[in-house]
Motif scaffolding. Structure first.
Motif, short mmCIF file in Angstrom:
data_model
loop_
_atom_site.label_atom_id
_atom_site.label_comp_id
_atom_site.label_asym_id
_atom_site.label_seq_id
_atom_site.Cartn_x
_atom_site.Cartn_y
_atom_site.Cartn_z
N VAL A 170 0.84 -1.20 0.00
CA VAL A 170 0.00 0.00 0.00
C VAL A 170 0.88 1.25 0.00
N SER A 171 1.97 1.22 0.73
CA SER A 171 2.89 2.35 0.77
C SER A 171 3.49 2.63 -0.61
N ILE A 178 2.08 2.23 -3.37
CA ILE A 178 1.03 2.84 -4.19
C ILE A 178 0.71 4.26 -3.72
N LEU A 179 0.50 4.43 -2.41
CA LEU A 179 0.03 5.73 -1.90
C LEU A 179 1.15 6.72 -1.61
N VAL A 180 2.27 6.25 -1.10
CA VAL A 180 3.36 7.15 -0.72
C VAL A 180 4.32 7.36 -1.90
N ASP A 181 4.76 6.25 -2.48
CA ASP A 181 5.71 6.34 -3.60
C ASP A 181 5.01 6.61 -4.93
N ARG A 241 -0.65 -1.33 -11.36
CA ARG A 241 -0.23 -2.36 -12.33
C ARG A 241 1.24 -2.73 -12.14
N LEU A 242 2.09 -1.73 -11.91
CA LEU A 242 3.52 -1.99 -11.70
C LEU A 242 3.76 -2.74 -10.40
N VAL A 243 3.13 -2.29 -9.32
CA VAL A 243 3.29 -2.95 -8.02
C VAL A 243 2.78 -4.39 -8.11
N SER A 244 1.68 -4.58 -8.82
CA SER A 244 1.11 -5.91 -9.00
C SER A 244 2.12 -6.85 -9.65
N TRP A 250 -6.69 -3.79 -0.72
CA TRP A 250 -5.83 -3.41 0.41
C TRP A 250 -5.80 -1.89 0.58
N VAL A 251 -5.72 -1.16 -0.52
CA VAL A 251 -5.71 0.31 -0.45
C VAL A 251 -7.03 0.80 0.14
N ALA A 252 -8.14 0.24 -0.32
CA ALA A 252 -9.45 0.64 0.19
C ALA A 252 -9.57 0.34 1.68
#
Length: 72
Positions: A21-22, A24-27, A32-35, A48-50
């Protein structure tokens, strides 16, 4: 003859989820890339973000309520 197969659900630690989640939200990395990097389905990351955002709202609301009660 058919062979029954079961897909075993993966279990991820809280720390792994927090780091995902970090990213996605912080960085601000695309889901798609994180996945692809973490080999976790995109829908799982969105969930997870939700969940994180919902937890954050509940936490902040409880903080605001307790702060307003103590200043009364």
């Amino acid at each position: 003859m058919r062979k029954d197969t079961f897909i075993q659900r993966k279990n991820y630690s809280i720390e792994f989820k927090r780091q995902a989640v970090s990213l996605i939200l912080v960085d601000m990395q695309p889901v798609r890339l994180v996945s692809k990097q973490l080999e976790v389905h995109e829908n799982t990351l969105y969930r997870w973000v939700a969940e994180y955002e919902q937890y954050l709202v509940i936490f902040l609301n409880s903080f605001i309520v307790s702060d307003s009660l103590s200043s009364s």
